[in-house]
Design an enzyme around this catalytic site. Sequence first.
Site, PDB file in Angstrom:
ATOM      1  N   TYR A 150     -17.424  14.235 -16.455  1.00 55.32           N
ATOM      2  CA  TYR A 150     -17.881  12.857 -16.281  1.00 55.32           C
ATOM      3  C   TYR A 150     -18.914  12.769 -15.133  1.00 55.32           C
ATOM      4  CZ  TYR A 150     -17.814   7.985 -14.903  1.00 55.32           C
ATOM      5  OH  TYR A 150     -18.197   6.722 -14.537  1.00 55.32           O
TER       6      TYR A 150
ATOM      7  N   ASP B 281      -9.209  17.096 -16.512  1.00 58.43           N
ATOM      8  CA  ASP B 281      -9.392  15.684 -16.816  1.00 58.43           C
ATOM      9  C   ASP B 281      -8.984  15.511 -18.281  1.00 58.43           C
ATOM     10  OD1 ASP B 281     -10.348  13.128 -17.507  1.00 58.43           O
ATOM     11  OD2 ASP B 281     -11.777  13.180 -15.847  1.00 58.43           O
TER      12      ASP B 281
ATOM     13  N   LYS C 217      -9.340   3.887 -19.800  1.00 54.55           N
ATOM     14  CA  LYS C 217      -9.731   4.207 -21.177  1.00 54.55           C
ATOM     15  C   LYS C 217      -8.544   3.989 -22.126  1.00 54.55           C
ATOM     16  CE  LYS C 217     -13.674   5.096 -19.318  1.00 54.55           C
ATOM     17  NZ  LYS C 217     -13.509   5.610 -18.022  1.00 54.55           N
TER      18      LYS C 217
ATOM     19  N   ARG D  60       0.835  -1.210   0.000  1.00 49.88           N
ATOM     20  CA  ARG D  60       0.000   0.000   0.000  1.00 49.88           C
ATOM     21  C   ARG D  60       0.870   1.261   0.000  1.00 49.88           C
ATOM     22  NH1 ARG D  60      -2.007   2.136   4.355  1.00 49.88           N
ATOM     23  NH2 ARG D  60      -2.206   0.178   5.470  1.00 49.88           N
TER      24      ARG D  60
HETATM   25  C1  LIG Z   1     -13.542  11.626 -18.404  1.00 49.00           C
HETATM   26  C2  LIG Z   1     -13.583  10.604 -17.312  1.00 49.00           C
HETATM   27  N1  LIG Z   1     -12.972  10.857 -16.142  1.00 49.00           N
HETATM   28  C3  LIG Z   1     -12.996   9.973 -15.134  1.00 49.00           C
HETATM   29  C4  LIG Z   1     -13.655   8.771 -15.243  1.00 49.00           C
HETATM   30  C5  LIG Z   1     -13.652   7.803 -14.099  1.00 49.00           C
HETATM   31  O1  LIG Z   1     -12.744   6.788 -14.366  1.00 49.00           O
HETATM   32  P1  LIG Z   1     -12.885   5.286 -13.802  1.00 49.00           P
HETATM   33  O2  LIG Z   1     -14.116   4.698 -14.397  1.00 49.00           O
HETATM   34  O3  LIG Z   1     -11.605   4.652 -14.250  1.00 49.00           O
HETATM   35  O4  LIG Z   1     -12.981   5.397 -12.326  1.00 49.00           O
HETATM   36  C6  LIG Z   1     -14.295   8.457 -16.445  1.00 49.00           C
HETATM   37  C7  LIG Z   1     -14.995   7.172 -16.602  1.00 49.00           C
HETATM   38  O5  LIG Z   1     -15.712   6.958 -17.556  1.00 49.00           O
HETATM   39  C8  LIG Z   1     -14.271   9.397 -17.505  1.00 49.00           C
HETATM   40  O6  LIG Z   1     -14.871   9.163 -18.679  1.00 49.00           O
END
Ligand SMILES: Cc1ncc(COP(=O)(O)O)c(C=O)c1O
Length: 397
Positions: A125, A190, A215, A65
């Site tokens: 998101y 992001d 992704k 961890r």
């Molecule tokens: C733009 C964006 N940021 C953050 C996230 C969150 O990521 P995770 O699903 O890996 O927790 C997503 C998930 O779809 C996303 O599309």
Amino acid sequence: MVSMTKHIDTIAVHAGREDFQELGVHSAPLDFSSTYPIKDLQSGNESIGGLAAGNATADSPIYARLHNPTVYRYECAFAKLENADAGIAFASGMAAIHAVLMSLKIRAMDDGIERNHIVAVRPIYGCTDHLLCSGLLGFDVDWVKENEIKDAVRADTALVIIETPANPTLSLVDIADIVAQAGKVPVMVDNTFATPLLQSPLALGATFAVHSATKYLGGHGDVMAGMVATNESWAAHIRQIRILTGGNMHPMAAFLLLRSLPTLPMRVERAQQNAIYLAEKLDAHPAVSKVHFPGLTACDPRGLVAKQMKGPGSVIAIEMAGGYDAAASTMMRTKLFVPAVSLGSTDSLIEHPAGLTHNIVAEDARESSGITENMLRLAVGIENQDDLWADLEAALI
Ligand SMILES: Cc1ncc(COP(=O)(O)O)c(C=O)c1O
């Protein structure tokens, strides 16, 4: 003269392999240890102190961890791509975003100034939106338009949050302008949709670039992961949060991400070519009333792709002329486009943001940020472009 600075597609192939010759390996060592033998109490004590203080490495990893060598290998490779001091790895994109938010609290404790105010621009998101709105982390959030940041920033503002291109409408935000408006307040971008290949938020002045590495960075629909790129001073806080709340990336995820890294530039480029081709076809199709894609001039009147990106990426949103019913039906009629949330995989995916990824967002917030009932999000993969178009054309009604 030949430049000694390597291009990013070469960096993607070689990052994380710097010591392979010395180790005598050709693939990243995968370390599953949960604990590590301690050499002697004195050095163990120093290592644990250093890691707890937020150092990236210590003589001994001590406990998984606190530090894992495979995860650290990916963090260093990723940091090269984002041109950051440091990369910090998490079990998911949401864990990464959570850690950035919590690190603001450590910073406030350190300098004795309470800062619980966040300024954010929609859309972002759905889960990030919900996390901010839920009040769970004790932040007071102001949702503003892009040009209202300067007025919204207060003495107790801890962070400005943007996503560009934004999920799911692909709207673009001018990163350099937001940084200027934010002044001394750190900006988190992001960068999931753009990837480090197409956009470098830190070079434009942002303090944090976060990714759902689930992704494009993972790229094959088989890994959950999140990454933060930032400077060393913030990285130390974020590592402290990771130790305390335990959101580390699993070493197997780090191994898969290292495995995916060399092909990231090719995957991003190929998917983008496909998306450019499909966006134009969709734009001319009578079943589609609107196409949202940064590569279409009408969607980028300020020329932000040229200003801050190397390309428009490979996610497209479309609005169906036949409304919700046409969207629901089209989503289930494609054969190559898999009806599934997520994006950035080798295969193409199709989903309904209002009903799925952004279902958790308050209805008025969805409406005001353009997430309509007739919208479908297409995450374009690396298949043959004509096959993808034939698939969509047959499904569109
Ligand atoms: C733009 C964006 N940021 C953050 C996230 C969150 O990521 P995770 O699903 O890996 O927790 C997503 C998930 O779809 C996303 O599309």
